[in-house]
Design an enzyme around this catalytic site. Structure first.
Site, PDB file in Angstrom:
ATOM      1  N   HIS A 170     -13.897  -1.113  -5.539  1.00 28.30           N
ATOM      2  CA  HIS A 170     -15.117  -0.291  -5.457  1.00 28.30           C
ATOM      3  C   HIS A 170     -14.829   1.181  -5.185  1.00 28.30           C
ATOM      4  CE1 HIS A 170     -16.135  -0.378  -0.830  1.00 28.30           C
ATOM      5  NE2 HIS A 170     -14.863  -0.125  -1.044  1.00 28.30           N
ATOM      6  N   GLY A 209       4.191   1.639  -2.260  1.00 28.32           N
ATOM      7  CA  GLY A 209       4.190   2.129  -3.628  1.00 28.32           C
ATOM      8  C   GLY A 209       2.797   2.555  -4.031  1.00 28.32           C
ATOM      9  N   ASP A 210       2.649   2.853  -5.310  1.00 33.75           N
ATOM     10  CA  ASP A 210       1.388   3.301  -5.897  1.00 33.75           C
ATOM     11  C   ASP A 210       0.869   2.187  -6.782  1.00 33.75           C
ATOM     12  OD1 ASP A 210      -0.695   4.463  -7.274  1.00 33.75           O
ATOM     13  OD2 ASP A 210       0.496   6.072  -8.172  1.00 33.75           O
ATOM     14  N   PHE A 211      -0.246   1.562  -6.416  1.00 34.51           N
ATOM     15  CA  PHE A 211      -0.711   0.416  -7.197  1.00 34.51           C
ATOM     16  C   PHE A 211      -1.225   0.803  -8.578  1.00 34.51           C
ATOM     17  CE2 PHE A 211      -4.426   0.591  -3.962  1.00 34.51           C
ATOM     18  CZ  PHE A 211      -5.162   1.505  -4.699  1.00 34.51           C
ATOM     19  N   ASP A 268       0.865  -1.179   0.000  1.00 33.04           N
ATOM     20  CA  ASP A 268       0.000   0.000   0.000  1.00 33.04           C
ATOM     21  C   ASP A 268       0.899   1.225   0.000  1.00 33.04           C
ATOM     22  OD1 ASP A 268      -2.307   1.664   0.250  1.00 33.04           O
ATOM     23  OD2 ASP A 268      -3.288   0.168   1.503  1.00 33.04           O
TER      24      ASP A 268
END
Length: 358
Positions: free
Chosen positions: A262, A242-244, A216
Site C-alpha cells: 500500500h 537490500g533493496d526489494f 529490509d
C-alpha cells in the site's frame, strides 16, 4: 475463505439532516485535530512515563519535562478528559484508564504511532491535501524536499521512531495474521520489508519448526536482531539487507509482505512483487497482508480508518489502499494467481495468498 468486501451495512439515510445534527457531526470532524496534538504533546514529553506508579503535581511535572507549568496544566486537564490521565486531586495527576497506550515500550503502546502521525512532517503533508488533490503528487516530497522513506533513512532518530511505530501497529495485529497465514505448512519464510522483525518473531514463536529471514533496508532492519533475540527465536532467524525493488532472498517456501504494497503506486508495487516472483520457487506461496477497501464503503469506524489510511498514502507516499479486485489485478500483473483471501482475526488485515504462475 474469501472476504465479502463489496457489501454495505444497510442503506444510508436519505434527505438532508436537521441543522443541529449536521452541525454536531461536522463539528466533531472540524475540531478533530485538537485532540491529536494533545496526544502528540503527551507522547513527545513522555508524560505518562513520568507518572509510573506515582502521582505528581503540575509543578513537579513541569520541572521534570522542562515546560511552562500553567500551559502544561491545560494539556494535563485535556488528557484527563480523554482518560489518559486522572486528576486525583486539584492540580495532581496520575495515570488514567487509557494511559498504557502512551507508555514507552509497553505491550499496548502507541507512543511512536502518535509521534509519527501527529508529527511535523505528516502534519504539514496533510495540510497540503488540497494541492495533492489538484496535482496527484504526494505532499510529503513537496514540504520536505525528499520522499518519506528518504527522509527517514537520512535521519537515524526519525528512522528508529518510524520502525517502532510500525512495530507497535504490527504487534497488535500479529496474532490474527499468524492464525490466518497457516504458517505450519512451511519450513522457511522471508518477511519482505519486515522492519525490526516484530511480525517474523511472532510467526516463528508460534511455529517452533519454522525458520525465517527478515529482509529490509539497512536502516529498516535496525533493531531486528534484538527483537528476534528477545522473542527467543534468534537461533532460527536471520537478518538480510537490500533493496526489494532490486532483489529479495531466493528459495523460501513463503514470502510474507505486510503493509508494504500500500506504500506504492501500481507501477512500483508491481516491480516489488515481480522481484518476489523471481525469488520464489514453483511451490512458494506469497502472503500479502493488507486491509482491503470495500467496493462500496459503509459508514463504520473500521472503514473510516481505511479510507483515512488511503488518503494518508496519497499525501505521504503516493501509494493507496486497494479493493480485493484491485489487489488481484496487481498480483496477476506480477505473475501471481490468488488462491485465497482470509481475514486476520482481531484486526483490519487480510492475508491474500497467491502462487506463482508461468
Amino acid at each position: 475463505m474469501t472476504t465479502t468486501t463489496g457489501s454495505t451495512a444497510g442503506a444510508a439515510p436519505t434527505g438532508p439532516a436537521p441543522a443541529e445534527e449536521t452541525g454536531a457531526a461536522l463539528g466533531r470532524l472540524l475540531f478533530g485535530f485538537f485532540p491529536t496534538q494533545v496526544l502528540h504533546v503527551a507522547a513527545t514529553l513522555g508524560l505518562v512515563d513520568h507518572l509510573a506508579d506515582v502521582r505528581r503535581t503540575v509543578e513537579d511535572l513541569a520541572r521534570a519535562t522542562g515546560t511552562h507549568g500553567p500551559s502544561l496544566h491545560r494539556v494535563l486537564r485535556a488528557l484527563a478528559c480523554f482518560g489518559v490521565l486522572d486528576e486525583v486531586a486539584p492540580g495532581t495527576y496520575g495515570r488514567g484508564r487509557h494511559a498504557d497506550g502512551l507508555v514507552e515500550g509497553g505491550p499496548s503502546s502507541m507512543v511512536h504511532l502518535v509521534r509519527l502521525f501527529a508529527g511535523r512532517d505528516v502534519w504539514r503533508s496533510w495540510g497540503e491535501l488540497d494541492e495533492t488533490v489538484r496535482t496527484g503528487e504526494p505532499a510529503w516530497h513537496r514540504v520536505t524536499g525528499a520522499s518519506s522513506f528518504e527522509t527517514f533513512a537520512a535521519d537515524p532518530e526519525q528512522q528508529a521512531s518510524f520502525n517502532k511505530a510500525m512495530a507497535e501497529g504490527t504487534r497488535r495485529a500479529a496474532p490474527g495474521i499468524v492464525a490466518a497465514g497457516r504458517f505450519e505448512r512451511f519450513s522457511t519464510v522471508v518477511d519482505v520489508g519486515g522492519g525490526d522483525g516484530t511480525l517474523l518473531a511472532a510467526v516463528l514463536a508460534a511455529h517452533p519448526d519454522l525458520r525465517g529471514t527478515v529482509f529490509d533496508t539497512p536502516s529498516g532492519v535496525d533493531g531486528a536482531d534484538r527483537t528476534l533475540a528477545d522473542a527467543g527465536v534468534a537461533d532460527r532467524a536471520s537478518v538480510a539487507t537490500g533493496d526489494f525493488f532490486g532483489s529479495v532472498p531466493t528459495g523460501a517456501d513463503a514470502y510474507l509482505v505486510k503493509s508494504v504494497v500500500h506504500d506504492w503506486d501500481d507501477e512500483r508495487a508491481t516491480q516489488l512483487l515481480r522481484r518476489v516472483h523471481e525469488a520464489a520457487t514453483d511451490e512458494s506461496a506469497l502472503l500479502v497482508v493488507e486491509p482491503l477497501m470495500p467496493t462500496a464503503p459503509a459508514a463504520s469506524p473500521e472503514v473510516l480508518m481505511l479510507v483515512m489510511s488511503d488518503l494518508n498514502m496519497l499525501v505521504c507516499t503516493g501509494g493507496r489502499e486497494r479493493t480485493e479486485a484491485e489487489m488481484r489485478d496487481l498480483l496477476a500483473g506480477a505473475g501471481f494467481e490468488v488462491r485465497s483471501v482470509t481475514p486476520a482475526p482481531g484486526s483490519a488485515y487480510n492475508v491474500v495468498e497467491a502462487v506463482p504462475v508461468a
